[in-house]
Design a protein around this motif. Structure first.
Motif, PDB file in Angstrom:
ATOM      1  N   ILE A 135     -10.839  11.080   7.215  1.00 40.84           N
ATOM      2  CA  ILE A 135     -10.552   9.676   7.545  1.00 40.84           C
ATOM      3  C   ILE A 135      -9.171   9.578   8.190  1.00 40.84           C
ATOM      4  N   ARG A 155      -8.547   8.263  11.968  1.00 43.42           N
ATOM      5  CA  ARG A 155      -7.759   7.046  12.189  1.00 43.42           C
ATOM      6  C   ARG A 155      -6.486   7.348  12.990  1.00 43.42           C
ATOM      7  N   CYS A 174     -10.984  12.318   2.608  1.00 40.60           N
ATOM      8  CA  CYS A 174      -9.718  11.598   2.861  1.00 40.60           C
ATOM      9  C   CYS A 174      -9.047  12.169   4.104  1.00 40.60           C
ATOM     10  N   LYS A 207      -4.659   2.041   9.270  1.00 38.68           N
ATOM     11  CA  LYS A 207      -4.789   1.111  10.401  1.00 38.68           C
ATOM     12  C   LYS A 207      -3.548   0.200  10.442  1.00 38.68           C
ATOM     13  N   ASP A 227      -8.186   4.055   4.875  1.00 33.17           N
ATOM     14  CA  ASP A 227      -8.481   3.685   6.255  1.00 33.17           C
ATOM     15  C   ASP A 227      -7.727   2.401   6.629  1.00 33.17           C
ATOM     16  N   ARG A 228      -7.783   1.409   5.714  1.00 35.24           N
ATOM     17  CA  ARG A 228      -7.106   0.131   6.002  1.00 35.24           C
ATOM     18  C   ARG A 228      -5.584   0.338   6.094  1.00 35.24           C
ATOM     19  N   GLN A 283      -8.053   6.143  -2.100  1.00 29.01           N
ATOM     20  CA  GLN A 283      -9.448   5.695  -2.008  1.00 29.01           C
ATOM     21  C   GLN A 283      -9.793   5.466  -0.540  1.00 29.01           C
ATOM     22  N   HIS A 284     -10.993   5.935  -0.146  1.00 27.67           N
ATOM     23  CA  HIS A 284     -11.295   6.045   1.282  1.00 27.67           C
ATOM     24  C   HIS A 284     -11.086   4.756   2.075  1.00 27.67           C
ATOM     25  N   GLU A 285     -11.613   3.684   1.523  1.00 26.08           N
ATOM     26  CA  GLU A 285     -11.517   2.435   2.283  1.00 26.08           C
ATOM     27  C   GLU A 285     -10.072   1.966   2.384  1.00 26.08           C
ATOM     28  N   LEU A 286      -9.380   2.086   1.255  1.00 29.14           N
ATOM     29  CA  LEU A 286      -7.977   1.680   1.211  1.00 29.14           C
ATOM     30  C   LEU A 286      -7.144   2.547   2.157  1.00 29.14           C
ATOM     31  N   ARG A 296       0.869  -1.179   0.000  1.00 27.96           N
ATOM     32  CA  ARG A 296       0.000   0.000   0.000  1.00 27.96           C
ATOM     33  C   ARG A 296       0.905   1.228   0.000  1.00 27.96           C
TER      34      ARG A 296
END
Ligand SMILES: Cc1ncc(COP(=O)(O)O)c(C=O)c1O
Length: 398
Positions: free
Chosen positions: A306, A310, A303, A383, A379-380, A374-377, A32
């Motif tokens: 987020i 996080r 973004c 994390k 966040d992951r 990308q928002h989900e990516l 990532r």
């Protein structure tokens, strides 16, 4: 055969982190990437139909090559118009078109300083000036941004760094990688310093279209500084880095602006480096830039939110929410943090690429990353980053 001293000084090898990154990517392991901030890869491209029509129109205009070293007049006029709503009464005569902001810096450095003289830059900074200064034969000196105050400019420190060899002050606002945006008062104070020491200001505004505070961007060109070079281009504003189109707007005292333009025209005339087709596209791109930024801005704002949410849950880091741009800077808590070792560990164990702060000339224990993902990516990935830092710290403490 011998190479120049400059050739010997330029770094030959990739650094440790990127050697590690290449190893990890060639093993097929997904990484990532929290660094590249390539908007096109996130699905944000300049509206394609509009771009094709601008390109077709430009192609029809390029049949006869009549170069102007300052850049096509029609393009310079469109750029001047871009500044007028911001209260800057610019005209085409004050604009020079370049193949991007990096080269704009080079032109300014060559215009303003002799070998061995100094340019005063913010610390930390995007790692761009060192190589440009090296190529231009100049020295850099640095002024501090104060982390404890949202990375604001330390104006006292800035003034204390001015020496008899200083030839220009560089301001980057919005700033990369801290996301600082200089307010009107600090800019007026900076302009007062520039007046006192009779120094030009180089104002890098490449992230000007990406602000999160709701206010208009305060610009050095709107202050009484004696000579201001405002640098911008299409790489960020229109998401078109490959078009290689930037510009310099010169403002301030008339005689200085005129003299600067005479010299810059000659520098530019030596190479005539800007693609004619790209210059014919300038007006169309400026007219449609809002269509590009329209959806992108709220997306970036989300973004940023987020990232803020996080990272606030991560007890091991501190950060200031960026007010502009695509990047943020983290301070990792703890006594001795070897940030390069941490980044390598994050890459190996968590599959996340972030940069150590020293790439940007930061004090130890800092990391730099983008939140334009990308928002989900995002966040992951954040994390994974936070978990990775926690694990790393546990191992350090045991
Ligand atoms: C602050 C800053 N200035 C200038 C540049 C270079 O801009 P250009 O792509 O127009 O050369 C960058 C690139 O990321 C940047 O972050």
């Amino acid at each position: 055969m011998r190479f120049s001293k400059l050739a010997d000084r330029l770094p030959a090898k990739r650094n440790r982190l990127y050697r590690e990154y290449e190893k990890a990517s060639s093993s097929g392991r997904p990484i990532r990437d929290l660094i590249s901030a390539n908007l096109a890869e996130q699905g944000w491209v300049f509206p394609q139909e509009r771009l094709q029509s601008i390109l077709a129109d430009a192609a029809g205009r390029t049949r006869i090559y009549r170069p102007d070293p300052l850049g096509l007049r029609s393009a310079r006029e469109a750029i001047a118009e871009f500044y007028r709503p911001a209260g800057i009464p610019a005209s085409a005569e004050q604009v020079l078109i370049t193949p991007g902001t990096s080269l704009s810096y080079f032109y300014c450095f060559k215009l303003l300083a002799n070998p061995g003289e100094e340019i005063l830059c913010p610390r930390p900074s995007y790692p761009l000036f060192e190589s440009i200064a090296e190529l231009a034969g100049l020295q850099l000196r640095y002024y501090r941004l104060r982390e404890s105050r949202g990375w604001e400019i330390d104006l006292d420190h800035l003034e204390s760094q001015i020496s008899t060899r200083t030839r220009a002050l560089v301001l980057i606002s919005p700033h990369n990688p801290t996301g600082m945006v200089a307010g009107s008062q600090p800019l007026h104070d900076l302009a007062a310093i520039a007046c006192r020491h009779d120094l030009p200001v180089l104002a890098d505004e490449v992230f000007s279209e990406f602000l999160y505070g709701g206010e208009a961007l305060p610009r050095p060109a709107a202050t009484p500084a004696p000579l201001v070079f405002t640098l911008n281009g299409f790489s960020k504003m229109a998401g078109l880095p490959g078009l290689k189109l930037g510009w310099i707007l010169l403002s301030g005292r008339q005689a200085r602006v005129r003299r600067s333009l005479e010299v810059m025209e000659l520098i530019s005339d030596t190479f005539l480096p800007v693609n004619d087709l790209a210059q014919h596209m300038v007006r169309g791109i400026l007219e449609s830039r809002e269509a590009f930024a329209f959806g992108l801005r709220p997306w970036l704002l989300r973004c940023r939110q987020i990232a803020g949410d996080r990272l606030s849950q991560c007890p091991d880091v501190r950060f200031a929410l960026p007010r502009g741009g695509f990047y943020l800077t983290l301070k990792v808590g703890g006594a001795e943090v070897d940030e390069e070792a941490l980044c390598i560990e994050l890459l190996r164990q968590s599959g996340v690429l972030a940069h150590p702060g020293y790439f940007y000339d930061m004090a130890p224990a800092h990391l730099v990353l983008t939140f334009a993902l990308q928002h989900e990516l995002l966040d992951r990935s954040l994390k994974a980053l936070c978990d990775g830092i926690r694990e790393w710290k546990k191992r350090q403490d045991s």
